[in-house]
Motif scaffolding. Structure first.
Motif, PDB file in Angstrom:
ATOM      1  N   PRO A  30      26.845  58.081  20.856  1.00  0.00           N
ATOM      2  CA  PRO A  30      27.752  58.867  21.695  1.00  0.00           C
ATOM      3  C   PRO A  30      28.584  57.988  22.615  1.00  0.00           C
ATOM      4  N   ASP A  31      29.748  58.470  22.987  1.00  0.00           N
ATOM      5  CA  ASP A  31      30.648  57.759  23.891  1.00  0.00           C
ATOM      6  C   ASP A  31      31.324  58.808  24.771  1.00  0.00           C
ATOM      7  N   LEU A  32      31.076  58.736  26.070  1.00  0.00           N
ATOM      8  CA  LEU A  32      31.654  59.680  27.027  1.00  0.00           C
ATOM      9  C   LEU A  32      32.630  58.999  27.972  1.00  0.00           C
ATOM     10  N   ALA A  33      33.188  57.854  27.549  1.00  0.00           N
ATOM     11  CA  ALA A  33      34.184  57.160  28.362  1.00  0.00           C
ATOM     12  C   ALA A  33      35.547  57.808  28.128  1.00  0.00           C
TER      13      ALA A  33
ATOM     14  N   LEU B 103      35.647  64.449  19.255  1.00  0.00           N
ATOM     15  CA  LEU B 103      35.890  63.809  17.960  1.00  0.00           C
ATOM     16  C   LEU B 103      34.572  63.327  17.389  1.00  0.00           C
ATOM     17  N   VAL B 104      34.312  63.654  16.119  1.00  0.00           N
ATOM     18  CA  VAL B 104      33.127  63.160  15.412  1.00  0.00           C
ATOM     19  C   VAL B 104      33.584  62.219  14.314  1.00  0.00           C
ATOM     20  N   ASN B 105      33.105  61.000  14.374  1.00  0.00           N
ATOM     21  CA  ASN B 105      33.405  59.974  13.380  1.00  0.00           C
ATOM     22  C   ASN B 105      32.278  59.968  12.351  1.00  0.00           C
ATOM     23  N   ALA B 106      32.495  60.672  11.239  1.00  0.00           N
ATOM     24  CA  ALA B 106      31.508  60.721  10.158  1.00  0.00           C
ATOM     25  C   ALA B 106      32.126  60.136   8.894  1.00  0.00           C
TER      26      ALA B 106
ATOM     27  N   PRO C 154      34.792  63.356  24.718  1.00  0.00           N
ATOM     28  CA  PRO C 154      33.578  63.024  23.956  1.00  0.00           C
ATOM     29  C   PRO C 154      33.886  62.499  22.549  1.00  0.00           C
ATOM     30  N   LEU C 155      33.157  61.455  22.178  1.00  0.00           N
ATOM     31  CA  LEU C 155      33.243  60.854  20.847  1.00  0.00           C
ATOM     32  C   LEU C 155      31.825  60.624  20.350  1.00  0.00           C
TER      33      LEU C 155
END
Length: 510
Positions: A342-345, A206-209, A348-349
């Motif tokens: 980035p967030d890999l918890a 997911l990309v939060n743009a 991927p985000l």
């Protein structure tokens, strides 16, 4: 029945950053879905100062890295889309009450040399008593400086990035609001509300743009931890009757420390902006304030012979820029650099904070480098060596000839389509570049273009914009796709809405 999409990357936000990321990712072989709750570039990305620039004023805040990065991108972008961008020379009158001349010369020297220039001319001093740019100014301005940057049709830049993404396999969904995504160990699931029609998207990343909504989307919708706070800065512009006839723009160093531009706009007008005001209001209801209008009029009257008043403002627009909150003392001093978080918890985000139009391609490149690594799909970067749709005047790779010889290319199209009025041909060339050919395919007269629904806008072009560029309303066409809004009568958007409504589901115009 709910329609489902399986993809590698779901990009939420159809502004310049989201569209550029979708384009880059699709070009590297990733399956992409791009969605926006409104039109492409409807908010911040179409409310810019419409400049491709290094950010001369950022030098005084010691943001040398940001300026160098942006300067490196100027000519890359200009060559990739010479139809919607062009070089622009800026005149900086020297105000004895502002920065000393030696400091300006030093800043311009840095600006000229922080990154390589292939075809943009460097800076130099100018005698305003002898130069055409001095005539519209008050007589006390006798000397100044000139330097180079570029102009861009910001909304079309967003559309062309989305169009390239689509042609490389991406699914582009406008007017599709993303509900709260659900995070799973190996992916994301999200429901999009496309004006009452529900779409299900399953994505590996997911990309939060979401631009000004990015922090809200991250912390509210996804409940993700972390994230740099955003500083929301409202920038407003006004458009007034033309204040000068020459092709140069002005940059003014106002005594309050702000930098304001005055630029040629749409032939008959001058664009003035921007303000920098901290914003805490409703993001869907952004408008210029009376104080901002008064400020910009006051600034014009400080520099130009021709005075203006608020009643001379023909149009205004405002946008909120989502800047990384760096605790700067003023809105004007807040950094315009971007941050990728980035967030890999889990699945991927990647959240995008800040940025500017000039660095959007580079931002996307770095974002997709991370996405590819996170998904185990490494692929080389490619966008620096590829034209945007319509920019391939001299082949698929960016070529400075396309910038330097755009007038000659346009003249050749005028010969090929001699039946088109000159003004319309020039507008088509600037808006569509080589895509003028599919627009005009199988047409040999104005009669073949269909009815002129509003002045200068024929059925064939409206049909093209609806079918190929996601236009859904008169406002999409008049204010973002064509910039004809200033040239047509009130009520024209409603006429286009009616035409679009009546044509829904109809076959393409032949």
């Amino acid at each position: 029945m709910v329609k489902r999409f399986e993809c590698d990357v779901l990009v939420v936000g159809g502004g310049i950053n989201g569209a550029a990321i979708a384009r880059d990712a699709a070009g590297r072989g990733l399956r992409v879905v791009l969605c926006d709750k409104d039109d492409l570039g409807q908010h911040t990305s179409s409310a810019s100062s419409k400049l491709i620039h290094g950010g001369l004023r950022y030098l005084e805040h010691y943001e040398f890295g940001l300026v160098r990065k942006a300067l490196r991108e100027r000519e890359t972008l200009l060559c990739s889309a010479p139809h919607i961008m062009h070089p622009l020379r800026f005149v900086m009158p020297h105000d004895s009450g502002a920065r000393p001349a030696w400091m300006i010369r030093a800043g311009l020297f840095l600006y000229d040399h922080l990154a390589r220039r292939e075809f943009l001319p460097g800076s130099h001093s100018v005698d305003l008593r002898a130069h055409p740019a001095g005539a519209p100014l008050q007589s006390r301005f006798t000397r100044g400086f000139m330097y180079s940057d570029g102009w861009v049709d910001d909304a079309r830049l967003v559309v062309l990035n989305a169009l390239d993404a689509h042609e490389r396999g991406a699914v582009v969904l406008t007017h599709a609001r993303c509900g709260a995504p659900q995070r799973h160990p190996d992916g994301w699931s999200a429901t999009l509300d496309a004006q009452g029609r529900h779409l299900q998207v399953n994505a590996r990343c997911l990309v939060n743009a979401a631009g000004p909504w990015a922090a809200r989307f991250l912390h509210g919708a996804t409940n993700a931890a972390g994230g740099r706070a955003l500083r929301l800065i409202k920038g407003s512009h006004i458009v007034v009757p033309r204040l000068f006839a020459h092709p140069h723009a002005y940059i003014f160093q106002h005594p309050d420390g702000r930098i304001v531009f005055a630029m040629p706009y749409e032939g008959a007008f001058t664009l003035v902006g921007t303000t920098d005001v901290d914003y805490r209001g409703e993001l869907d209801k952004i408008a210029i304030s009376a104080d901002e209008i008064a400020y910009l009029c006051q600034l014009v009257n400080r520099y130009f012979r021709q005075a203006i008043a608020p009643e001379d403002v023909l149009w205004s627009y405002s946008g909120v820029r989502p800047l990384v909150d760096d605790d700067a003392a003023s809105a004007a001093a807040a950094t315009r650099d971007f941050r990728l978080e980035p967030d890999l918890a889990g699945a991927p985000l990647l959240s995008i904070f800040g940025g500017k139009i000039t660095t959007s391609r580079k931002l996307a490149e770095q974002a997709v480098d991370w996405i590819g690594a996170a998904l185990g799909h490494p692929a080389p970067a490619w966008t620096a060596n590829a034209c945007l749709p319509g920019g391939d005047l001299y082949g698929p790779r960016p070529d400075k000839r396309a910038v330097l010889e755009f007038g000659a290319w346009t003249a050749r199209q005028a010969s090929r389509y001699a039946w088109l009025p000159e003004a319309l041909l020039v507008r088509y060339a600037r808006a569509y570049g080589t895509r003028i050919h599919p627009l005009l395919a199988r047409r040999a007269s104005l009669a073949d273009m269909g009815r002129e629904v509003v002045p200068g806008l024929y059925e064939a072009e409206i049909d093209y914009l609806v079918r190929h560029e996601w236009a859904r309303s008169g406002a999409d066409i008049l204010w973002r796709r064509t910039k004809l809004g200033l040239h047509v009568a009130p009520g024209s958007a409603a006429l286009l809405d009616a035409w679009i409504g009546a044509r829904k589901g109809a076959p393409a115009l032949q």
